[in-house]
Enzyme design. Structure first.
Site, PDB file in Angstrom:
ATOM      1  N   GLY A 140       0.870  -1.097   0.026  1.00  0.00           N
ATOM      2  CA  GLY A 140       0.121   0.196   0.004  1.00  0.00           C
ATOM      3  C   GLY A 140       0.774   1.185   0.001  1.00  0.00           C
ATOM      4  N   ARG A 141       2.294   1.169   0.415  1.00  0.00           N
ATOM      5  CA  ARG A 141       3.096   2.456   0.202  1.00  0.00           C
ATOM      6  C   ARG A 141       4.386   1.996  -0.044  1.00  0.00           C
ATOM      7  NH1 ARG A 141       3.963   3.525   6.534  1.00  0.00           N
ATOM      8  NH2 ARG A 141       3.635   1.516   7.416  1.00  0.00           N
ATOM      9  N   ASP A 172      -2.441   6.554   3.144  1.00  0.00           N
ATOM     10  CA  ASP A 172      -1.766   7.827   2.332  1.00  0.00           C
ATOM     11  C   ASP A 172      -0.458   7.463   1.447  1.00  0.00           C
ATOM     12  OD1 ASP A 172       0.023   7.575   4.130  1.00  0.00           O
ATOM     13  OD2 ASP A 172      -0.273   9.752   4.975  1.00  0.00           O
ATOM     14  N   GLY A 173      -0.264   6.004   1.674  1.00  0.00           N
ATOM     15  CA  GLY A 173       0.865   5.587   0.723  1.00  0.00           C
ATOM     16  C   GLY A 173       2.270   6.287   1.232  1.00  0.00           C
ATOM     17  N   ARG A 205       5.635 -12.945   0.747  1.00  0.00           N
ATOM     18  CA  ARG A 205       5.291 -13.395   2.050  1.00  0.00           C
ATOM     19  C   ARG A 205       4.311 -14.599   2.051  1.00  0.00           C
ATOM     20  NH1 ARG A 205       4.280  -7.194   3.653  1.00  0.00           N
ATOM     21  NH2 ARG A 205       5.590  -6.406   2.124  1.00  0.00           N
ATOM     22  N   ASP A 251       1.066 -11.619   6.674  1.00  0.00           N
ATOM     23  CA  ASP A 251       1.456 -10.777   5.522  1.00  0.00           C
ATOM     24  C   ASP A 251       2.857 -10.330   5.868  1.00  0.00           C
ATOM     25  OD1 ASP A 251      -0.591  -9.246   7.292  1.00  0.00           O
ATOM     26  OD2 ASP A 251       0.379  -7.572   6.155  1.00  0.00           O
ATOM     27  N   ASN A 252       3.050 -10.385   7.251  1.00  0.00           N
ATOM     28  CA  ASN A 252       4.380 -10.004   7.968  1.00  0.00           C
ATOM     29  C   ASN A 252       5.561 -10.936   8.059  1.00  0.00           C
ATOM     30  OD1 ASN A 252       3.412  -7.161   7.564  1.00  0.00           O
ATOM     31  ND2 ASN A 252       3.001  -7.307   9.689  1.00  0.00           N
ATOM     32  N   ASP A 293       9.037  -6.433   8.200  1.00  0.00           N
ATOM     33  CA  ASP A 293       8.181  -5.467   8.552  1.00  0.00           C
ATOM     34  C   ASP A 293       8.225  -5.177  10.057  1.00  0.00           C
ATOM     35  OD1 ASP A 293       7.179  -4.648   6.161  1.00  0.00           O
ATOM     36  OD2 ASP A 293       5.047  -5.159   6.553  1.00  0.00           O
TER      37      ASP A 293
HETATM   38  P1  AMP Z   1       1.668  -3.078   8.294  1.00  0.00           P
HETATM   39  O1  AMP Z   1       0.871  -3.099   9.470  1.00  0.00           O
HETATM   40  O2  AMP Z   1       2.819  -1.909   7.973  1.00  0.00           O
HETATM   41  O3  AMP Z   1       2.203  -4.516   7.933  1.00  0.00           O
HETATM   42  O4  AMP Z   1       0.760  -2.740   6.942  1.00  0.00           O
HETATM   43  C1  AMP Z   1      -0.548  -3.754   6.587  1.00  0.00           C
HETATM   44  C2  AMP Z   1      -0.911  -3.341   5.152  1.00  0.00           C
HETATM   45  O5  AMP Z   1      -1.451  -1.800   5.260  1.00  0.00           O
HETATM   46  C3  AMP Z   1      -0.102  -3.344   4.063  1.00  0.00           C
HETATM   47  O6  AMP Z   1      -0.767  -3.954   2.972  1.00  0.00           O
HETATM   48  C4  AMP Z   1       0.418  -1.766   3.884  1.00  0.00           C
HETATM   49  O7  AMP Z   1       1.037  -1.697   2.773  1.00  0.00           O
HETATM   50  C5  AMP Z   1      -0.756  -1.077   4.244  1.00  0.00           C
HETATM   51  N1  AMP Z   1      -0.487   0.138   4.855  1.00  0.00           N
HETATM   52  C6  AMP Z   1       0.205   0.648   5.877  1.00  0.00           C
HETATM   53  N2  AMP Z   1       0.356   1.690   6.176  1.00  0.00           N
HETATM   54  C7  AMP Z   1      -0.227   2.414   4.923  1.00  0.00           C
HETATM   55  C8  AMP Z   1      -0.267   3.754   4.567  1.00  0.00           C
HETATM   56  N3  AMP Z   1       0.127   4.902   4.888  1.00  0.00           N
HETATM   57  N4  AMP Z   1      -0.771   3.926   3.319  1.00  0.00           N
HETATM   58  C9  AMP Z   1      -1.145   2.929   2.488  1.00  0.00           C
HETATM   59  N5  AMP Z   1      -1.211   1.682   3.000  1.00  0.00           N
HETATM   60  C10 AMP Z   1      -0.587   1.326   4.066  1.00  0.00           C
HETATM   61 MG    MG Z   2       3.081  -5.400   6.571  1.00  0.00          MG
END
Ligand code: AMP
Ligand code: MG
Length: 492
Positions: free
Chosen positions: A92-93, A124-125, A182, A253-254, A263
């Protein structure tokens, strides 16, 4: 040492079916500045680290531009978050900018914080400076400790605003890893009924990351692949437990398919030894508490096994899954024996390990500090210093007698000619320096005010965690009380 134009670019992930990714251009951040870089990581890909603050580097590392032969992409995957399946995940980012081959190894260059993708959902990516610094410091510290981990080339700060609980600045981290595939990639293929895609993905991962399986396969290569993932996961989690690392968000996913630590969110290394420690403050049930990690890894492996069902019979997968607890236990006790300076790994070793951890818990001893100083316990002043830190002196005395007797029974009594060798062995497995939350926080606060030196110094100290580095003794001190109760924001 090469510059960006001279690196040897390859694109293996793109050869996979297009349903696994979307091509996306990065969205640049303004006024990029280099915060910190890892020379060791640059060396892995053959890049000259001295070019990282030049104009081209700052442009590509902040997402402002890409090289003409790069085709950045966001990966699609799904996963189980806090026990529940989420079909909507993906990068997502972060973007896989390109891949680089150096000395027979292919590395992914993944830019985290590069802007929105089709998988951004409400996000917000972007990534903020504090979480980028934390991931950088931790991934490089893990590598120096000998714990498999994704790596980090550098962190870039910017003037672009990013809004979390308060306004912050956007940053990027250039993550370097042998793969970003993953457990969640396998879940995506399998749970959406794309069996051909699942097989293609498995074959790709085996070819690139488990090639020895192709040489001597038994009944079913996907079974063997799963066994290897189970083995590696057991080794990885044993290391986390031995070094006192709490990941905090062990969603599927992590979980890296090659079993790197992957992650970095609200992670923490233990300060006082508390097996039930929870570093993630939004984890109210303690699903990802420190002492839950071995079982959660098992649960995550069960999800992976389920995803592999279209390719391997259940009866073949179950015994492999069931091999995990024993593999973990063996690896864990092996590491703990080394930490205690023991020579043999038997039942009485397991008993003294259990006794030590119980005493540490009762006495609320600092995990890293205690183990580092344990090697010197034959010296009266060290023994008294540790004893004085204990909340329960009687528990310490009882434990000390048991430990002393155990070493004698092993034929390496305290205060003997064996001390020297034991100290050497123990100091090579018990780090003096660890990424404590408060150390990271102090460095981050300075960076947020524009002073990047503390981050760079902390990175340098953590590069040699087992060395004495007397000039940095302050970094090995017990944490202040405020540092033990720091709440790390989960928004990143
Ligand atoms: P994470 O908890 O960092 O492993 O993120 C879980 C999911 O949310 C993943 O698919 C990330 O790409 C997405 N994600 C986390 N933060 C953001 C962000 N600020 N903008 C877009 N996607 C996000
Ligand atoms: Mg992640």
């Amino acid at each position: 040492m090469k510059n960006w134009l001279e690196l040897d670019y390859v694109q293996t992930f793109q050869s996979l079916p297009s349903s696994l990714f979307s091509f996306v251009q990065p969205q640049g951040l303004s006024e990029p500045k280099l915060v910190v870089k890892s020379d060791a990581c640059a060396k892995l890909i053959g890049l000259d680290p001295n070019i990282l603050s030049d104009d081209t580097s700052l442009k590509v590392l902040s997402g402002q531009s890409i090289l003409s032969n790069w085709k950045p992409l966001a990966m699609k995957y799904t996963g189980h978050q806090f026990g529940y399946y989420n079909p909507d995940l993906g990068d997502g980012r972060g973007l896989l900018l390109t891949q680089v081959q150096h000395q027979q190894t292919i590395w992914d260059l993944h830019l985290k914080g590069a802007g929105m993708t089709p998988y951004s959902r409400q996000g917000d990516g972007r990534a903020v400076l504090r979480s980028s610094i934390r991931e950088f410091l931790c991934s490089e510290a893990m590598a120096a400790l000998g714990i498999p981990s994704t790596r980090a080339l550098c962190v870039i700060d910017s003037s672009s605003p990013v809004y979390r609980e308060t306004p912050e600045t956007g940053a990027t981290i250039l993550r370097v890893a042998k793969t970003h595939i993953r457990f969640g990639h396998f879940e995506y293929c399998s749970f959406t009924g794309q069996t051909d895609l699942l097989k293609t993905l498995c074959d790709h991962v085996i070819k690139h990351h488990f090639p020895t399986l192709l040489l001597n396969t038994t009944v079913n290569i996907y079974r063997d692949f799963f066994q290897e993932v189970v083995n590696r996961t057991a080794q990885l989690i044993a290391k986390w437990q031995a070094f006192g690392f709490n990941h905090g968000v062990m969603n599927t996913d992590n979980m890296s398919i090659i079993c790197d630590t992957f992650d970095f969110g609200p992670f923490a290394f233990l300060d006082d030894y508390d097996p039930k420690f929870i570093c993630n403050h939004s984890d109210h049930q303690g699903r990802y508490a420190f002492n839950q990690q071995p079982d959660i890894a098992n649960w995550n492996l069960a999800v992976l096994a389920q995803a592999l069902l279209p390719l391997v019979e259940k009866d073949l997968l179950i015994p492999v899954l069931e091999s995990y607890p024993k593999l973990f236990e063996q690896a864990y006790y092996d590491l703990l024996s080394q930490k205690l300076g023991l020579l043999n790994q038997d039942e009485s070793a397991q008993s003294i390990i259990g006794h030590t951890l119980e005493m540490m818990k009762i006495c609320k001893l600092d995990y890293t500090y205690f183990f580092r100083h344990l090697s010197q316990i034959h010296k009266d002043d060290t023994k008294h210093m540790l004893r004085n830190l204990c909340l329960d002196i009687a528990a310490f005395d009882k434990w000390f007698n048991a430990y002393e007797s155990h070493l004698s029974l092993e034929g390496q009594p305290l205060n003997s000619e064996y001390d020297h060798k034991r100290v050497q062995r123990m100091n090579s497995v018990n780090p003096k320096y660890i990424l404590r939350n408060y150390l990271a926080q102090e460095a981050i606060t300075a960076a947020q005010q524009g002073n990047y030196q503390p981050v760079q110094t902390l990175h340098q100290v953590l590069n040699k965690p087992f060395d004495e580095q007397m000039e940095f003794d302050d970094y090995a001190k017990l944490p202040p009380d405020w540092g033990k109760t720091l709440e790390i924001s989960c928004s990143s």
